[in-house]
Design a protein around this motif. Structure first.
Motif, PDB file in Angstrom:
ATOM      1  N   LEU A 135      31.236  58.522  64.237  1.00 28.50           N
ATOM      2  CA  LEU A 135      32.396  57.854  63.648  1.00 28.50           C
ATOM      3  C   LEU A 135      31.968  57.002  62.448  1.00 28.50           C
ATOM      4  O   LEU A 135      32.736  56.833  61.496  1.00 28.50           O
ATOM      5  N   LEU A 136      30.737  56.497  62.474  1.00 29.74           N
ATOM      6  CA  LEU A 136      30.216  55.775  61.311  1.00 29.74           C
ATOM      7  C   LEU A 136      29.979  56.721  60.139  1.00 29.74           C
ATOM      8  O   LEU A 136      30.155  56.333  58.975  1.00 29.74           O
ATOM      9  N   TRP A 137      29.552  57.955  60.431  1.00 29.70           N
ATOM     10  CA  TRP A 137      29.432  58.965  59.363  1.00 29.70           C
ATOM     11  C   TRP A 137      30.800  59.175  58.706  1.00 29.70           C
ATOM     12  O   TRP A 137      30.927  59.227  57.484  1.00 29.70           O
ATOM     13  N   ARG A 138      31.826  59.335  59.535  1.00 28.21           N
ATOM     14  CA  ARG A 138      33.197  59.486  59.018  1.00 28.21           C
ATOM     15  C   ARG A 138      33.568  58.263  58.182  1.00 28.21           C
ATOM     16  O   ARG A 138      34.143  58.390  57.094  1.00 28.21           O
ATOM     17  N   GLU A 139      33.242  57.081  58.690  1.00 27.84           N
ATOM     18  CA  GLU A 139      33.550  55.838  57.992  1.00 27.84           C
ATOM     19  C   GLU A 139      32.874  55.795  56.622  1.00 27.84           C
ATOM     20  O   GLU A 139      33.484  55.382  55.624  1.00 27.84           O
ATOM     21  N   TYR A 140      31.628  56.234  56.603  1.00 25.77           N
ATOM     22  CA  TYR A 140      30.892  56.214  55.340  1.00 25.77           C
ATOM     23  C   TYR A 140      31.610  57.038  54.285  1.00 25.77           C
ATOM     24  O   TYR A 140      31.788  56.588  53.146  1.00 25.77           O
ATOM     25  N   TYR A 141      32.067  58.221  54.646  1.00 24.84           N
ATOM     26  CA  TYR A 141      32.705  59.079  53.655  1.00 24.84           C
ATOM     27  C   TYR A 141      34.076  58.564  53.225  1.00 24.84           C
ATOM     28  O   TYR A 141      34.515  58.838  52.099  1.00 24.84           O
ATOM     29  N   GLN A 142      34.762  57.815  54.098  1.00 29.74           N
ATOM     30  CA  GLN A 142      36.034  57.227  53.662  1.00 29.74           C
ATOM     31  C   GLN A 142      35.795  56.255  52.507  1.00 29.74           C
ATOM     32  O   GLN A 142      36.468  56.320  51.473  1.00 29.74           O
ATOM     33  N   TRP A 143      34.825  55.371  52.657  1.00 25.27           N
ATOM     34  CA  TRP A 143      34.541  54.397  51.604  1.00 25.27           C
ATOM     35  C   TRP A 143      33.844  55.054  50.415  1.00 25.27           C
ATOM     36  O   TRP A 143      33.994  54.613  49.266  1.00 25.27           O
ATOM     37  N   TYR A 144      33.090  56.108  50.679  1.00 29.42           N
ATOM     38  CA  TYR A 144      32.479  56.918  49.619  1.00 29.42           C
ATOM     39  C   TYR A 144      33.573  57.495  48.721  1.00 29.42           C
ATOM     40  O   TYR A 144      33.459  57.493  47.491  1.00 29.42           O
ATOM     41  N   GLY A 145      34.654  57.980  49.355  1.00 29.56           N
ATOM     42  CA  GLY A 145      35.776  58.508  48.585  1.00 29.56           C
ATOM     43  C   GLY A 145      36.437  57.432  47.744  1.00 29.56           C
ATOM     44  O   GLY A 145      36.799  57.665  46.582  1.00 29.56           O
TER      45      GLY A 145
ATOM     46  N   ASN B 155      44.958  63.638  60.591  1.00 29.96           N
ATOM     47  CA  ASN B 155      46.374  63.416  60.296  1.00 29.96           C
ATOM     48  C   ASN B 155      46.812  61.992  60.607  1.00 29.96           C
ATOM     49  O   ASN B 155      47.931  61.611  60.309  1.00 29.96           O
ATOM     50  N   GLY B 156      45.943  61.233  61.247  1.00 28.52           N
ATOM     51  CA  GLY B 156      46.315  59.875  61.610  1.00 28.52           C
ATOM     52  C   GLY B 156      47.200  59.804  62.836  1.00 28.52           C
ATOM     53  O   GLY B 156      47.881  58.799  63.052  1.00 28.52           O
ATOM     54  N   ASN B 157      47.220  60.866  63.658  1.00 30.20           N
ATOM     55  CA  ASN B 157      47.905  60.774  64.946  1.00 30.20           C
ATOM     56  C   ASN B 157      47.131  59.862  65.887  1.00 30.20           C
ATOM     57  O   ASN B 157      47.666  59.406  66.907  1.00 30.20           O
ATOM     58  N   LEU B 158      45.885  59.619  65.540  1.00 29.49           N
ATOM     59  CA  LEU B 158      44.966  58.807  66.326  1.00 29.49           C
ATOM     60  C   LEU B 158      44.150  57.976  65.343  1.00 29.49           C
ATOM     61  O   LEU B 158      43.820  58.454  64.256  1.00 29.49           O
ATOM     62  N   SER B 159      43.819  56.753  65.706  1.00 23.34           N
ATOM     63  CA  SER B 159      42.980  55.936  64.831  1.00 23.34           C
ATOM     64  C   SER B 159      41.561  55.893  65.363  1.00 23.34           C
ATOM     65  O   SER B 159      41.326  56.022  66.566  1.00 23.34           O
ATOM     66  N   ALA B 160      40.621  55.690  64.451  1.00 17.85           N
ATOM     67  CA  ALA B 160      39.217  55.569  64.855  1.00 17.85           C
ATOM     68  C   ALA B 160      39.023  54.363  65.768  1.00 17.85           C
ATOM     69  O   ALA B 160      38.184  54.371  66.666  1.00 17.85           O
ATOM     70  N   ARG B 161      39.815  53.312  65.552  1.00 17.23           N
ATOM     71  CA  ARG B 161      39.707  52.121  66.399  1.00 17.23           C
ATOM     72  C   ARG B 161      40.150  52.425  67.832  1.00 17.23           C
ATOM     73  O   ARG B 161      39.603  51.860  68.789  1.00 17.23           O
ATOM     74  N   GLN B 162      41.138  53.296  67.999  1.00 18.83           N
ATOM     75  CA  GLN B 162      41.553  53.685  69.344  1.00 18.83           C
ATOM     76  C   GLN B 162      40.433  54.426  70.066  1.00 18.83           C
ATOM     77  O   GLN B 162      40.207  54.230  71.258  1.00 18.83           O
ATOM     78  N   VAL B 163      39.719  55.289  69.335  1.00 16.30           N
ATOM     79  CA  VAL B 163      38.599  56.015  69.932  1.00 16.30           C
ATOM     80  C   VAL B 163      37.509  55.044  70.376  1.00 16.30           C
ATOM     81  O   VAL B 163      36.989  55.127  71.493  1.00 16.30           O
ATOM     82  N   ILE B 164      37.163  54.103  69.510  1.00 13.22           N
ATOM     83  CA  ILE B 164      36.123  53.137  69.837  1.00 13.22           C
ATOM     84  C   ILE B 164      36.528  52.295  71.043  1.00 13.22           C
ATOM     85  O   ILE B 164      35.700  52.011  71.926  1.00 13.22           O
ATOM     86  N   HIS B 165      37.771  51.882  71.098  1.00 13.84           N
ATOM     87  CA  HIS B 165      38.246  51.078  72.228  1.00 13.84           C
ATOM     88  C   HIS B 165      38.065  51.832  73.549  1.00 13.84           C
ATOM     89  O   HIS B 165      37.549  51.279  74.530  1.00 13.84           O
ATOM     90  N   CYS B 166      38.468  53.104  73.562  1.00 12.71           N
ATOM     91  CA  CYS B 166      38.322  53.902  74.778  1.00 12.71           C
ATOM     92  C   CYS B 166      36.853  54.169  75.100  1.00 12.71           C
ATOM     93  O   CYS B 166      36.462  54.220  76.268  1.00 12.71           O
TER      94      CYS B 166
END
Length: 437
Positions: free
Chosen positions: A275-285, A243-254
């Motif tokens: 998180l890179l798997w998730r990233e791959y599918y975002q750009w795949y989409g 939902n975007g209540n949290l960003s992937a960058r926030q997770v990586i920072h922590c």
């Protein structure tokens, strides 16, 4: 100098922290209208709009929007929530309020991209601004054109794994006021009640993020990640990421802060890996667009499949001859969530054991998963169905072997009554004729 009026279209970025598009809007305009369009009909498989949401998804979204509304009010703003589509409501607001700029976060969804492109063509005199807030990397950081994304995750990972990741942005300290009266708009068309497992919203997302990394769970993640039930075997960031209540960058920072304090190991790396798997599918989409929903996926040959209504219904309700699949489906229907291991097993069963059109399974997950993400969901289903980014073709799981490995004492199966099912899978044949026994 005349006042500039902007419109911010929220979608999968329901937060104030690390929302680069919102920060840009706050800096460029004197007035700002914040809008969220609730879509409740039609399936993504039709390339029109999101499907109807299950009660779990409705509640989670309602909580996220309510939390965002509270946060906006503290900054003198409010959220315009409408059941009209963006193509209906935004032209009305442009006409009434003489909007100069429109802002949004980039979405991998074909429907959202199509709407954005339509509006941009219709109003060439308006500045349209989209930024990458749903991904770890900006498009410009990628060492390849999105249209030429590598044909497999491993190749993608080798290209991007060493790229730097921007630090997450702080939330804006102030926002321009809205020219739209809050009393003009209706309340969200969902009842706001407690969800069984997760509570939506940025406040809950940040609390969970802090809570997770205050424990030692991250140091054991790779050992526990294939669990089937419970809150501690995986990070459980996915609902708030979706939902975007949290960003992937926030997770990586922590995660990086945790590694500095507690030490890095294979498990902490594996959180980044997934998180890179998730990233791959975002750009795949982004790359494949409407092919995400095509029966042949990104391939040229359609899989040999059919549709058996009775089999589909039994799969949905957890009434197949496969106890581990039944348990996972009952868990999903009861909670709105299913483990990653479970998702692979039920999808493999759907495609290989039941011989069903994979898109129906993907659409059912879209309706029910509180952490539904259009790119990850449809991309992963393509992967399992052999019509996506998988050079080895179909991924078929031996369900008996998987049960022995991940639920050897059938604790999970018994908890969700996966062993209770009809003896026969089919009572009618494909032409709806009764089958004699």
């Amino acid at each position: 100098m005349p006042h500039k009026t902007g419109l911010f279209l929220f979608n999968n970025d329901l937060r104030l922290h690390d929302n680069e598009a919102l920060t840009l809007a706050a800096a460029q305009v004197d007035q700002l209208i914040c809008v969220y369009c609730v879509q409740t009909t039609q399936s993504s498989a039709t390339l029109q709009a999101p499907s109807s949401l299950s009660p779990h998804r409705q509640v989670f979204l309602a909580q996220a929007l309510s939390d965002l509304q509270t946060s906006l009010k503290k900054l003198g703003q409010h959220l315009v929530v409408t059941t009209k589509s963006a193509l209906e409501v935004i032209p009305q607001l442009i006409t009434v309020h003489n909007i100069d700029h429109i802002y949004s976060s980039v979405s991998p969804g074909y429907y959202e991209q199509k709407n954005w492109q339509t509006l941009a063509k219709r109003y060439p005199f308006i500045g349209f601004h989209r930024l990458d807030t749903h991904t770890l990397f900006h498009r410009a950081q990628l060492p390849f054109a999105v249209e030429k994304i590598p044909d497999g995750f491993s190749k993608f990972r080798k290209h991007v794994e060493s790229l730097s990741i921007n630090l997450p942005l702080a939330a804006p300290k102030q926002l321009p006021p809205s020219p739209v009266s809050a009393s003009t708009w209706k309340n969200l068309p969902y009842s706001l009640v407690q969800a069984p497992l997760f509570e939506g919203g940025e406040e809950q997302a940040l609390a969970h993020l802090e809570g997770y990394f205050s424990t030692r769970l991250a140091s054991d993640y790779k050992l526990t990640r294939n669990g089937l039930d419970g809150m501690d075997y995986s990070t459980k960031f996915s609902p708030w990421l979706a939902n975007g209540n949290l960003s992937a960058r926030q997770v990586i920072h922590c995660l990086k802060l945790y590694e500095q304090e507690q030490g890095a190991n294979d498990s902490t790396y594996w959180i980044y890996f997934e998180l890179l798997w998730r990233e791959y599918y975002q750009w795949y989409g982004h790359c494949h667009g409407k092919k995400l929903f095509r029966v042949s996926g990104i391939k040229t040959v359609k899989p040999k499949t059919s549709f058996y209504a009775e089999r589909f219904q039994k799969w949905c309700s957890g009434n197949t001859p496969y106890p581990i699949v039944n348990a996972c489906m009952k868990q999903l229907n009861s909670t709105g969530y299913m483990s990653n291991r479970g998702r692979q097993l039920v999808a493999s069963c759907f495609v290989h054991e039941l011989g069903l059109d994979w898109r129906y399974g993907a659409a059912y997950m879209e309706e029910h998963l509180v952490d539904y993400d259009v790119a990850s969901n449809w991309g992963n289903w393509q992967y399992l169905a052999g019509v996506g980014a998988d050079p080895r073709g179909h991924r078929r799981f031996d369900l008996n072997k998987q049960t022995l490995t991940y639920d050897p004492h059938q604790v999970f199966i018994k908890q969700w009554a996966g062993h209770q099912f009809d003896t026969h899978l089919d009572s009618v044949d494909a032409a709806d004729w009764p089958i004699s026994r």
